[in-house]
Design an enzyme around this catalytic site. Structure first.
Site: not given
Length: 208
Positions: A32, A58-60
């Protein structure tokens, strides 16, 4: 070699109710930190949305896992993603299905995502610079559509590009946003509210 940060993230996702092992495996194997700026690398495995520039995020990780799981993907699923962003959600999908089509309205983000995916030897993705509200009609219909920005209303073009029996996961709303799972049954669209969420808005048009 084991990544303790990834191990911790996967343990958190399991404790948060994520059950699809394919989703967990995909997120465990992806670095990530490759999808965020150097300044944000120390937060890469935290369960937080992080800025990626151009007012986007960037989404959780939990939301990435939840939305992916809700699609009930099969290896042969034809998948459309609206909002390539950093490319992280795209990469997760690419670990699970044979091919992913992804549309991004901001040209610089699209190119940066393509570069990241290539560096990670992920080649089963086609990206396009364009208006996400319009989908990608020539590559449809789709078994699954995932939208990573909040629309005030569900885009009609996306509904029409959903295959009979297909599923779409999309955040809808302005200040108060609901994550919806929509399943097409012939000419009917069955919608289920999953949970409350917060996403950046799905803006019409494209940006050079």
């Amino acid at each position: 070699m084991s990544n303790p940060h990834a191990d911790r993230l996967i343990a958190f996702l399991i404790s948060s109710g994520i059950k699809d092992q394919r989703v967990l495996d995909a997120m465990h194997c992806l670095p990530r930190e490759s999808f965020v700026s150097q300044a944000m690398m120390h937060q890469a495995y935290d369960n937080n949305a992080l800025p990626i520039g151009q007012g986007q995020t960037i989404s959780q990780p939990y939301i990435v896992a939840r939305m992916t799981e809700l699609l009930e993907l099969q290896r042969a699923s034809n998948v459309l993603e609206i909002g390539t962003g950093s490319g992280y959600q795209t990469a997760v999908l690419a670990q699970i299905v044979d091919h992913v089509y992804s549309v991004e309205r901001i040209k610089s983000l699209q190119w940066e995502a393509k570069r990241r995916l290539k560096q990670l030897d992920i080649y089963n993705v086609s990206t396009k610079h364009g208006d996400g509200w319009l989908g990608w009609e020539t590559k449809g219909p789709f078994d699954a559509i995932i939208v990573t920005a909040a629309a005030e209303v569900i885009p009609q073009a996306l509904l029409s590009q959903l295959k009979d029996g297909g599923k779409m996961v999309i955040p809808v709303g302005d200040a108060e946003q609901q994550l919806l799972r929509i399943e097409r049954k012939g000419d009917e669209y069955l919608s289920t509210v999953v949970e409350m969420v917060r996403f950046v808005p799905l803006v019409a048009g494209d940006l050079a």
